[in-house]
Design a protein around this motif. Structure first.
Motif, PDB file in Angstrom:
ATOM      1  N   GLY A   1      69.291   4.957  42.418  1.00  0.00           N
ATOM      2  CA  GLY A   1      68.866   3.862  43.284  1.00  0.00           C
ATOM      3  C   GLY A   1      67.350   3.750  43.338  1.00  0.00           C
ATOM      4  O   GLY A   1      66.797   2.700  43.688  1.00  0.00           O
ATOM      5  N   CYS A   2      66.657   4.830  42.950  1.00  0.00           N
ATOM      6  CA  CYS A   2      65.190   4.849  42.891  1.00  0.00           C
ATOM      7  C   CYS A   2      64.643   3.895  41.831  1.00  0.00           C
ATOM      8  O   CYS A   2      63.501   3.438  41.923  1.00  0.00           O
ATOM      9  N   CYS A   3      65.431   3.613  40.803  1.00  0.00           N
ATOM     10  CA  CYS A   3      64.922   2.936  39.606  1.00  0.00           C
ATOM     11  C   CYS A   3      65.721   1.713  39.175  1.00  0.00           C
ATOM     12  O   CYS A   3      65.400   1.113  38.159  1.00  0.00           O
ATOM     13  N   TYR A   4      66.761   1.336  39.909  1.00  0.00           N
ATOM     14  CA  TYR A   4      67.674   0.309  39.405  1.00  0.00           C
ATOM     15  C   TYR A   4      67.598  -0.958  40.240  1.00  0.00           C
ATOM     16  O   TYR A   4      68.396  -1.179  41.146  1.00  0.00           O
TER      17      TYR A   4
ATOM     18  N   LEU B   1      71.399  13.335  38.904  1.00  0.00           N
ATOM     19  CA  LEU B   1      70.139  13.241  38.155  1.00  0.00           C
ATOM     20  C   LEU B   1      69.948  11.806  37.695  1.00  0.00           C
ATOM     21  O   LEU B   1      70.874  11.175  37.183  1.00  0.00           O
ATOM     22  N   CYS B   2      68.712  11.293  37.889  1.00  0.00           N
ATOM     23  CA  CYS B   2      68.393   9.913  37.486  1.00  0.00           C
ATOM     24  C   CYS B   2      67.847   9.915  36.063  1.00  0.00           C
ATOM     25  O   CYS B   2      66.839  10.556  35.776  1.00  0.00           O
ATOM     26  N   THR B   3      68.520   9.177  35.193  1.00  0.00           N
ATOM     27  CA  THR B   3      68.101   9.107  33.791  1.00  0.00           C
ATOM     28  C   THR B   3      66.692   8.509  33.655  1.00  0.00           C
ATOM     29  O   THR B   3      65.923   8.944  32.801  1.00  0.00           O
ATOM     30  N   SER B   4      66.377   7.547  34.498  1.00  0.00           N
ATOM     31  CA  SER B   4      65.078   6.881  34.381  1.00  0.00           C
ATOM     32  C   SER B   4      63.936   7.760  34.876  1.00  0.00           C
ATOM     33  O   SER B   4      62.833   7.736  34.327  1.00  0.00           O
ATOM     34  N   CYS B   5      64.192   8.588  35.886  1.00  0.00           N
ATOM     35  CA  CYS B   5      63.161   9.476  36.450  1.00  0.00           C
ATOM     36  C   CYS B   5      62.899  10.698  35.578  1.00  0.00           C
ATOM     37  O   CYS B   5      61.912  11.388  35.794  1.00  0.00           O
ATOM     38  N   ARG B   6      63.797  10.986  34.640  1.00  0.00           N
ATOM     39  CA  ARG B   6      63.684  12.241  33.886  1.00  0.00           C
ATOM     40  C   ARG B   6      63.602  12.007  32.372  1.00  0.00           C
ATOM     41  O   ARG B   6      64.534  12.335  31.633  1.00  0.00           O
TER      42      ARG B   6
HETATM   43 ZN   LIG Z   1      64.978   7.210  39.280  1.00  0.00          ZN
END
Ligand SMILES: [Zn+2]
Length: 237
Positions: free
Chosen positions: A158-161, A206-211
């Motif tokens: 939800g941080c990146c979508y 785990l967020c794919t976009s953050c990592r």
């Molecule tokens: Zn993220």
């Protein structure tokens, strides 16, 4: 690889580490429908299967179309697309089997791989917003004789979508899955699993976009990226 123990089986979620691909596909890219070198992808797939303790001929996969169709596997694939580029694949986003030692694979690069397992059956689902909205979780859970447990793999957080109104509208019936235009697909998956009667849910969170160190992300990398995999298999009892 991140492994999760489930009733009667195991789920494994690959990371981008430990492969032979380079550039935007560095390094364990499992997606052959990219501009990566197919021979490198096949080597990466061989490594991923070995890490899970599976043979490549016994890994089933499909041509993913963000739908809700499932294929039930009564034996290993006759034309194993996991090993052979160009093999004919069914256009399905979910796989189900009661056979032990047969791996069910989906590929993703922001969508959530979701594994279901009961002592007698396992399923693997490719869950993007379209599939979740269309009911892939419910459809798969209904195929289980006993209520399954679930494992949710890495996916965009939800941080990146950030999504458009048509996507938010698809989940307007669910509480707490969006903050403004930011959609929490993981929360959507939890809600859909709960509605389908799944009580035990393991979540790698785990967020794919953050990592970028761990995962490919279609959104972050503007489409030029690799694919990680989610695999589930039944263990012989
Ligand atoms: Zn993220």
């Amino acid at each position: 690889m991140i492994e999760v123990g489930l009733p009667g089986g195991r789920a494994a979620f690959t990371t981008r580490r430990g492969g032979v691909s380079e550039g935007p596909y560095k390094s364990l890219n499992l997606g052959i429908l990219t501009d990566d070198d197919p021979e490198r992808v096949i080597e990466n797939r061989r490594r991923a299967a070995a890490a899970a303790g599976l043979t490549p001929e016994r890994i089933a996969m499909g041509w993913q179309v963000h739908g809700t169709e499932l294929r039930e596997w009564g034996g290993p694939p006759e034309d194993p697309g996991y090993q052979r580029p160009g093999a004919t694949l069914d256009r399905v986003d979910g796989h189900l089997t009661s056979l032990a030692g047969l791996g069910l694979l989906v590929l993703a690069a922001d969508c959530l791989p979701v594994a279901l397992a009961s002592p007698a059956q396992v399923a693997m689902l490719h869950c993007g917003w379209r599939g979740l909205a269309a009911g892939i979780v419910q459809r798969a859970a209904e195929r289980f004789a006993d209520p399954p447990a679930a494992a949710i793999g890495p996916g965009i957080g939800g941080c990146c979508y950030e999504v458009g109104p048509e996507v938010l509208a698809a989940f307007a019936d669910l509480d707490g899955v969006a903050d403004g235009r930011m959609l929490d697909l993981r929360a959507v998956a939890h809600a859909k699993l709960r509605q389908a009667g799944v009580e035990r849910v393991e979540d790698v969170d785990l967020c794919t976009s953050c990592r970028p160190d761990l995962f490919f992300s279609h959104r972050r990398d503007h489409g030029i990226t690799g694919r990680q995999g989610g695999i589930v298999w039944r263990e012989a009892s």
